[in-house]
Design a protein around this motif. Structure first.
Motif, PDB file in Angstrom:
ATOM      1  N   ASN A  14      54.383 138.289  24.332  1.00 45.83           N
ATOM      2  CA  ASN A  14      53.509 139.372  23.708  1.00 45.83           C
ATOM      3  C   ASN A  14      52.055 138.671  23.855  1.00 45.83           C
ATOM      4  N   PRO A  15      51.192 139.484  24.763  1.00 46.89           N
ATOM      5  CA  PRO A  15      50.017 138.814  24.947  1.00 46.89           C
ATOM      6  C   PRO A  15      48.978 138.814  23.750  1.00 46.89           C
ATOM      7  N   PHE A  16      49.249 139.764  22.733  1.00 45.51           N
ATOM      8  CA  PHE A  16      48.381 139.682  21.562  1.00 45.51           C
ATOM      9  C   PHE A  16      48.933 138.347  20.529  1.00 45.51           C
ATOM     10  N   LEU A  17      49.991 137.842  20.905  1.00 45.09           N
ATOM     11  CA  LEU A  17      50.290 136.578  20.209  1.00 45.09           C
ATOM     12  C   LEU A  17      49.780 135.376  20.831  1.00 45.09           C
ATOM     13  N   ARG A  18      49.282 135.849  22.275  1.00 47.15           N
ATOM     14  CA  ARG A  18      49.015 134.659  23.090  1.00 47.15           C
ATOM     15  C   ARG A  18      47.641 134.294  23.313  1.00 47.15           C
ATOM     16  N   ALA A  19      46.760 134.989  22.297  1.00 45.45           N
ATOM     17  CA  ALA A  19      45.213 134.973  22.486  1.00 45.45           C
ATOM     18  C   ALA A  19      44.597 133.520  22.292  1.00 45.45           C
ATOM     19  N   SER A  20      45.335 132.873  21.791  1.00 47.11           N
ATOM     20  CA  SER A  20      45.010 131.508  21.838  1.00 47.11           C
ATOM     21  C   SER A  20      45.199 130.548  22.840  1.00 47.11           C
ATOM     22  N   GLN A  21      45.958 130.947  23.903  1.00 50.72           N
ATOM     23  CA  GLN A  21      46.164 130.150  24.971  1.00 50.72           C
ATOM     24  C   GLN A  21      45.401 130.078  26.086  1.00 50.72           C
ATOM     25  N   ASP A  22      44.623 129.002  26.168  1.00 45.83           N
ATOM     26  CA  ASP A  22      43.739 128.539  27.155  1.00 45.83           C
ATOM     27  C   ASP A  22      43.844 129.076  28.369  1.00 45.83           C
ATOM     28  N   TYR A  23      45.136 128.943  28.844  1.00 45.83           N
ATOM     29  CA  TYR A  23      45.149 129.575  30.320  1.00 45.83           C
ATOM     30  C   TYR A  23      44.799 130.839  30.621  1.00 45.83           C
ATOM     31  N   LEU A  24      45.379 131.527  29.519  1.00 44.88           N
ATOM     32  CA  LEU A  24      44.980 133.193  29.438  1.00 44.88           C
ATOM     33  C   LEU A  24      43.461 133.360  29.288  1.00 44.88           C
ATOM     34  N   LYS A  25      42.829 132.783  28.463  1.00 42.48           N
ATOM     35  CA  LYS A  25      41.354 132.753  28.519  1.00 42.48           C
ATOM     36  C   LYS A  25      40.869 132.500  29.724  1.00 42.48           C
ATOM     37  N   ARG A  26      41.322 131.370  30.525  1.00 43.86           N
ATOM     38  CA  ARG A  26      40.688 131.275  31.589  1.00 43.86           C
ATOM     39  C   ARG A  26      40.531 132.363  32.783  1.00 43.86           C
ATOM     40  N   ILE A  27      41.901 133.137  32.694  1.00 45.56           N
ATOM     41  CA  ILE A  27      42.150 134.172  33.497  1.00 45.56           C
ATOM     42  C   ILE A  27      41.088 135.232  33.394  1.00 45.56           C
ATOM     43  N   HIS A  28      40.536 135.441  32.210  1.00 47.82           N
ATOM     44  CA  HIS A  28      39.755 136.640  31.750  1.00 47.82           C
ATOM     45  C   HIS A  28      38.123 136.309  31.725  1.00 47.82           C
ATOM     46  N   PHE A  29      37.880 134.926  31.490  1.00 48.62           N
ATOM     47  CA  PHE A  29      36.794 134.534  31.122  1.00 48.62           C
ATOM     48  C   PHE A  29      36.485 133.325  31.828  1.00 48.62           C
ATOM     49  N   LYS A  30      35.089 133.458  32.011  1.00 50.81           N
ATOM     50  CA  LYS A  30      34.709 131.889  32.829  1.00 50.81           C
ATOM     51  C   LYS A  30      34.106 130.915  31.848  1.00 50.81           C
ATOM     52  N   GLU A  31      33.841 131.214  30.551  1.00 53.54           N
ATOM     53  CA  GLU A  31      33.519 130.332  29.641  1.00 53.54           C
ATOM     54  C   GLU A  31      34.303 130.536  28.264  1.00 53.54           C
ATOM     55  N   ALA A  32      34.056 129.325  27.256  1.00 54.60           N
ATOM     56  CA  ALA A  32      35.192 129.263  26.270  1.00 54.60           C
ATOM     57  C   ALA A  32      34.798 130.414  25.283  1.00 54.60           C
ATOM     58  N   VAL A  33      36.022 131.093  24.609  1.00 57.21           N
ATOM     59  CA  VAL A  33      35.759 132.196  23.861  1.00 57.21           C
ATOM     60  C   VAL A  33      37.096 131.716  22.717  1.00 57.21           C
ATOM     61  N   THR A  34      36.768 132.265  21.494  1.00 53.20           N
ATOM     62  CA  THR A  34      37.509 131.988  20.394  1.00 53.20           C
ATOM     63  C   THR A  34      38.877 132.701  20.441  1.00 53.20           C
ATOM     64  N   ASP A  35      39.853 132.225  19.767  1.00 51.32           N
ATOM     65  CA  ASP A  35      40.968 133.240  19.631  1.00 51.32           C
ATOM     66  C   ASP A  35      40.701 134.646  19.296  1.00 51.32           C
ATOM     67  N   LEU A  36      39.834 134.746  18.395  1.00 59.85           N
ATOM     68  CA  LEU A  36      39.719 136.289  17.856  1.00 59.85           C
ATOM     69  C   LEU A  36      39.089 136.845  18.728  1.00 59.85           C
ATOM     70  N   GLU A  37      38.073 136.257  19.633  1.00 62.64           N
ATOM     71  CA  GLU A  37      37.313 136.875  20.607  1.00 62.64           C
ATOM     72  C   GLU A  37      38.362 137.482  21.688  1.00 62.64           C
ATOM     73  N   MET A  38      39.364 136.461  22.097  1.00 66.45           N
ATOM     74  CA  MET A  38      40.336 137.000  23.113  1.00 66.45           C
ATOM     75  C   MET A  38      41.046 138.103  22.858  1.00 66.45           C
ATOM     76  N   PHE A  39      41.509 137.922  21.470  1.00 67.17           N
ATOM     77  CA  PHE A  39      42.471 139.100  20.705  1.00 67.17           C
ATOM     78  C   PHE A  39      41.609 140.369  20.980  1.00 67.17           C
ATOM     79  N   ALA A  40      40.381 140.451  20.420  1.00 66.13           N
ATOM     80  CA  ALA A  40      39.495 141.552  20.508  1.00 66.13           C
ATOM     81  C   ALA A  40      39.453 142.326  21.872  1.00 66.13           C
ATOM     82  N   TYR A  41      39.337 141.343  22.741  1.00 66.83           N
ATOM     83  CA  TYR A  41      39.146 141.703  24.178  1.00 66.83           C
ATOM     84  C   TYR A  41      40.666 142.200  24.590  1.00 66.83           C
ATOM     85  N   LEU A  42      41.447 141.678  24.406  1.00 65.33           N
ATOM     86  CA  LEU A  42      42.820 142.095  24.767  1.00 65.33           C
ATOM     87  C   LEU A  42      43.226 143.754  23.941  1.00 65.33           C
TER      88      LEU A  42
END
Length: 255
Positions: free
Chosen positions: A220-248
Protein backbone atom coordinates in the motif's frame (compact mmCIF):
# COMPACT_ATOMS: atom_id res chain seq x y z
CA UNK A 1 -12.09 -18.28 21.56
CA UNK A 2 -11.51 -15.99 18.55
CA UNK A 3 -14.46 -14.25 16.96
CA UNK A 4 -15.91 -15.73 13.78
CA UNK A 5 -15.78 -13.26 10.87
CA UNK A 6 -18.21 -13.16 7.94
CA UNK A 7 -17.91 -10.55 5.19
CA UNK A 8 -21.14 -9.17 3.73
CA UNK A 9 -20.99 -7.48 0.30
CA UNK A 10 -23.43 -4.55 0.08
CA UNK A 11 -24.50 -1.97 -2.50
CA UNK A 12 -22.12 -1.79 -5.46
CA UNK A 13 -18.74 -1.98 -3.74
CA UNK A 14 -19.25 -1.79 0.06
CA UNK A 15 -18.47 -4.39 2.68
CA UNK A 16 -20.08 -4.86 6.08
CA UNK A 17 -18.65 -7.35 8.58
CA UNK A 18 -20.40 -9.75 10.92
CA UNK A 19 -18.49 -10.94 13.98
CA UNK A 20 -19.82 -13.71 16.19
CA UNK A 21 -18.82 -14.79 19.69
CA UNK A 22 -19.75 -18.47 19.94
CA UNK A 23 -19.52 -18.62 23.73
CA UNK A 24 -21.99 -15.82 24.44
CA UNK A 25 -23.97 -16.04 21.21
CA UNK A 26 -23.56 -12.32 20.60
CA UNK A 27 -23.24 -11.13 17.02
CA UNK A 28 -22.29 -7.66 15.79
CA UNK A 29 -22.26 -6.00 12.40
CA UNK A 30 -19.66 -3.35 11.60
CA UNK A 31 -21.42 -0.70 9.48
CA UNK A 32 -24.73 -1.24 7.68
CA UNK A 33 -24.76 0.11 4.11
CA UNK A 34 -28.09 -1.68 3.62
CA UNK A 35 -30.09 -4.06 5.79
CA UNK A 36 -31.20 -6.86 3.44
CA UNK A 37 -27.79 -8.48 2.72
CA UNK A 38 -26.99 -8.43 6.44
CA UNK A 39 -30.29 -10.08 7.30
CA UNK A 40 -29.68 -12.78 4.68
CA UNK A 41 -26.19 -13.44 6.05
CA UNK A 42 -27.54 -13.68 9.60
CA UNK A 43 -30.22 -16.16 8.51
CA UNK A 44 -27.69 -18.28 6.63
CA UNK A 45 -25.40 -18.42 9.67
CA UNK A 46 -28.22 -18.90 12.18
CA UNK A 47 -27.06 -15.91 14.24
CA UNK A 48 -29.10 -13.32 16.12
CA UNK A 49 -27.81 -9.76 15.80
CA UNK A 50 -27.16 -8.07 19.15
CA UNK A 51 -24.91 -5.11 18.29
CA UNK A 52 -24.30 -2.60 15.50
CA UNK A 53 -20.88 -0.89 15.39
CA UNK A 54 -20.60 2.29 13.29
CA UNK A 55 -17.28 3.66 12.01
CA UNK A 56 -18.45 6.97 10.53
CA UNK A 57 -21.47 8.92 9.38
CA UNK A 58 -21.48 8.54 5.60
CA UNK A 59 -24.76 7.23 4.19
CA UNK A 60 -23.15 4.22 2.53
CA UNK A 61 -22.14 3.00 6.00
CA UNK A 62 -25.29 3.79 8.02
CA UNK A 63 -28.30 3.73 5.66
CA UNK A 64 -29.45 0.31 6.88
CA UNK A 65 -28.95 0.89 10.62
CA UNK A 66 -32.50 1.88 11.58
CA UNK A 67 -34.13 -0.90 9.57
CA UNK A 68 -31.78 -3.46 11.09
CA UNK A 69 -32.24 -2.09 14.61
CA UNK A 70 -36.03 -2.26 14.22
CA UNK A 71 -35.84 -5.86 12.98
CA UNK A 72 -33.41 -7.15 15.62
CA UNK A 73 -33.42 -4.81 18.63
CA UNK A 74 -29.63 -4.57 18.37
CA UNK A 75 -27.76 -1.91 20.35
CA UNK A 76 -25.98 0.75 18.32
CA UNK A 77 -22.42 1.88 19.09
CA UNK A 78 -20.70 4.89 17.51
CA UNK A 79 -18.49 7.91 18.08
CA UNK A 80 -19.67 10.42 20.66
CA UNK A 81 -18.09 13.21 18.60
CA UNK A 82 -20.30 12.30 15.64
CA UNK A 83 -23.53 11.50 17.46
CA UNK A 84 -25.25 14.56 15.94
CA UNK A 85 -25.06 12.95 12.48
CA UNK A 86 -25.32 9.26 13.33
CA UNK A 87 -28.44 7.21 14.05
CA UNK A 88 -29.37 7.44 17.77
CA UNK A 89 -26.66 5.73 19.80
CA UNK A 90 -27.18 3.33 22.69
CA UNK A 91 -23.45 3.53 23.44
CA UNK A 92 -21.40 6.67 22.66
CA UNK A 93 -17.70 5.94 22.28
CA UNK A 94 -14.57 8.03 22.75
CA UNK A 95 -11.05 7.24 21.60
CA UNK A 96 -9.46 4.68 23.88
CA UNK A 97 -12.79 3.20 24.96
CA UNK A 98 -13.22 -0.55 25.13
CA UNK A 99 -16.14 -2.48 23.66
CA UNK A 100 -16.84 -5.65 25.64
CA UNK A 101 -18.34 -8.18 23.27
CA UNK A 102 -19.01 -11.54 24.89
CA UNK A 103 -15.59 -12.94 25.66
CA UNK A 104 -13.88 -10.49 23.28
CA UNK A 105 -12.62 -6.98 23.85
CA UNK A 106 -12.58 -4.34 21.12
CA UNK A 107 -10.53 -1.16 21.31
CA UNK A 108 -11.76 2.10 19.81
CA UNK A 109 -9.13 3.92 17.73
CA UNK A 110 -9.67 7.54 16.66
CA UNK A 111 -8.81 7.69 12.92
CA UNK A 112 -9.83 11.09 11.49
CA UNK A 113 -8.93 12.13 7.98
CA UNK A 114 -11.67 10.79 5.71
CA UNK A 115 -14.10 12.34 8.19
CA UNK A 116 -13.27 14.08 11.45
CA UNK A 117 -15.30 11.64 13.56
CA UNK A 118 -14.12 8.38 12.02
CA UNK A 119 -13.25 5.54 14.41
CA UNK A 120 -11.86 2.04 13.92
CA UNK A 121 -12.38 -1.10 16.02
CA UNK A 122 -9.51 -3.44 16.93
CA UNK A 123 -10.15 -6.88 18.48
CA UNK A 124 -6.60 -7.99 19.36
CA UNK A 125 -7.39 -11.49 20.58
CA UNK A 126 -9.04 -12.29 17.25
CA UNK A 127 -6.50 -10.40 15.15
CA UNK A 128 -9.17 -8.22 13.53
CA UNK A 129 -9.34 -4.49 12.82
CA UNK A 130 -12.25 -2.73 11.14
CA UNK A 131 -10.92 0.38 9.45
CA UNK A 132 -13.73 1.28 7.01
CA UNK A 133 -12.61 4.32 4.98
CA UNK A 134 -9.40 5.17 6.88
CA UNK A 135 -6.96 2.42 5.88
CA UNK A 136 -8.34 0.68 2.80
CA UNK A 137 -7.10 -2.24 0.73
CA UNK A 138 -4.13 -0.81 -1.23
CA UNK A 139 -5.28 2.71 -0.35
CA UNK A 140 -6.76 5.13 2.13
CA UNK A 141 -9.90 7.24 2.22
CA UNK A 142 -10.20 10.55 0.41
CA UNK A 143 -9.80 13.54 2.72
CA UNK A 144 -13.36 14.83 2.68
CA UNK A 145 -13.20 16.59 6.07
CA UNK A 146 -9.83 16.02 7.67
CA UNK A 147 -6.29 16.98 6.76
CA UNK A 148 -3.35 15.04 5.41
CA UNK A 149 -1.69 15.37 8.81
CA UNK A 150 -4.73 13.81 10.52
CA UNK A 151 -4.87 10.93 8.06
CA UNK A 152 -1.15 10.25 8.27
CA UNK A 153 -1.42 10.19 12.07
CA UNK A 154 -4.37 7.80 11.80
CA UNK A 155 -2.50 5.48 9.45
CA UNK A 156 0.52 5.58 11.75
CA UNK A 157 -1.67 4.39 14.63
CA UNK A 158 -3.00 1.53 12.52
CA UNK A 159 0.50 0.58 11.33
CA UNK A 160 1.43 0.06 14.99
CA UNK A 161 -0.96 -2.92 15.26
CA UNK A 162 0.50 -6.44 14.98
CA UNK A 163 1.48 -7.32 11.41
CA UNK A 164 -0.79 -10.38 11.30
CA UNK A 165 -3.89 -8.30 12.06
CA UNK A 166 -6.57 -8.75 9.39
CA UNK A 167 -7.50 -5.25 8.21
CA UNK A 168 -11.15 -5.14 7.16
CA UNK A 169 -11.94 -2.05 5.12
CA UNK A 170 -15.14 -0.60 3.78
CA UNK A 171 -14.95 -0.80 -0.02
CA UNK A 172 -13.75 -2.85 -2.95
CA UNK A 173 -11.69 -0.14 -4.62
CA UNK A 174 -8.77 -2.46 -5.10
CA UNK A 175 -8.62 -2.37 -8.91
CA UNK A 176 -8.24 1.42 -9.04
CA UNK A 177 -6.09 1.48 -5.92
CA UNK A 178 -3.84 -1.19 -7.41
CA UNK A 179 -3.40 0.72 -10.66
CA UNK A 180 -2.44 3.83 -8.72
CA UNK A 181 -0.06 1.93 -6.46
CA UNK A 182 1.69 0.49 -9.50
CA UNK A 183 2.03 3.94 -11.05
CA UNK A 184 3.90 5.35 -8.03
CA UNK A 185 5.78 2.23 -6.88
CA UNK A 186 6.43 0.35 -10.14
CA UNK A 187 9.35 -1.77 -8.98
CA UNK A 188 7.62 -3.20 -5.90
CA UNK A 189 7.76 -6.99 -6.31
CA UNK A 190 5.27 -7.64 -3.51
CA UNK A 191 2.81 -5.27 -5.17
CA UNK A 192 3.16 -7.03 -8.53
CA UNK A 193 2.56 -10.38 -6.83
CA UNK A 194 -0.53 -9.08 -5.06
CA UNK A 195 -2.01 -7.60 -8.23
CA UNK A 196 -1.33 -10.82 -10.16
CA UNK A 197 -3.50 -12.74 -7.67
CA UNK A 198 -6.46 -10.34 -7.75
CA UNK A 199 -8.46 -11.94 -10.56
CA UNK A 200 -7.94 -15.43 -9.12
CA UNK A 201 -8.97 -14.29 -5.64
CA UNK A 202 -12.06 -12.51 -6.98
CA UNK A 203 -13.10 -15.57 -8.98
CA UNK A 204 -12.75 -17.64 -5.81
CA UNK A 205 -15.13 -15.27 -4.00
CA UNK A 206 -12.53 -13.91 -1.60
CA UNK A 207 -13.31 -10.45 -0.19
CA UNK A 208 -11.29 -7.78 -1.95
CA UNK A 209 -11.25 -5.33 0.97
CA UNK A 210 -9.48 -7.63 3.46
CA UNK A 211 -5.74 -8.19 3.90
CA UNK A 212 -3.23 -8.54 6.69
CA UNK A 213 -1.43 -5.44 7.87
CA UNK A 214 1.81 -7.12 6.78
CA UNK A 215 0.55 -7.26 3.20
CA UNK A 216 -0.67 -3.67 3.32
CA UNK A 217 2.68 -2.45 4.64
CA UNK A 218 4.44 -4.20 1.77
CA UNK A 219 2.13 -3.00 -1.02
CA UNK A 220 0.00 0.00 0.00
CA UNK A 221 1.79 3.19 -1.12
CA UNK A 222 0.15 5.30 1.58
CA UNK A 223 1.70 3.11 4.26
CA UNK A 224 5.06 3.37 2.49
CA UNK A 225 5.37 7.15 2.61
CA UNK A 226 8.31 6.82 5.01
CA UNK A 227 10.33 4.71 2.55
CA UNK A 228 13.42 6.62 1.38
CA UNK A 229 13.57 4.83 -1.97
CA UNK A 230 9.98 5.84 -2.71
CA UNK A 231 10.80 9.45 -1.84
CA UNK A 232 13.79 9.34 -4.19
CA UNK A 233 11.57 8.22 -7.06
CA UNK A 234 9.40 11.30 -6.75
CA UNK A 235 11.64 13.98 -5.21
CA UNK A 236 15.21 15.12 -5.72
CA UNK A 237 15.45 16.52 -2.19
CA UNK A 238 14.60 15.16 1.23
CA UNK A 239 10.96 15.40 2.31
CA UNK A 240 9.20 14.42 5.51
CA UNK A 241 6.96 11.37 5.76
CA UNK A 242 3.93 13.66 6.01
CA UNK A 243 4.94 15.60 2.91
CA UNK A 244 5.35 12.35 1.01
CA UNK A 245 1.96 11.11 2.16
CA UNK A 246 0.26 14.39 1.22
CA UNK A 247 1.92 14.25 -2.20
CA UNK A 248 0.67 10.69 -2.78
CA UNK A 249 -2.85 11.54 -1.61
CA UNK A 250 -2.92 14.50 -3.99
CA UNK A 251 -1.76 12.31 -6.88
CA UNK A 252 -4.48 9.75 -6.10
CA UNK A 253 -7.16 12.45 -6.06
CA UNK A 254 -6.21 13.32 -9.64
CA UNK A 255 -5.52 9.76 -10.83
Amino acid sequence: MPLTLKTVPCLRDNYAYLIHDAESGRTAIVDVPEAAPVQRALAQAGWQLTDILITHHHDDHIDGVEELRAATGASVWGARADRHRLPPLDHALDKGDVVTFGGATGHVIDVPGHTVGHIAFHFPDSGLAFTADSLMALGCGRLFEGTAAQMWDSLTKLMALPDDTLMCSGHDYIKGNGAFALSVDPDNTALHDRLTKLDTDRAAGLPMAVATLRVEKATNPFLRASQDYLKRIHFKEAVTDLEMFAYLRGLKDRF
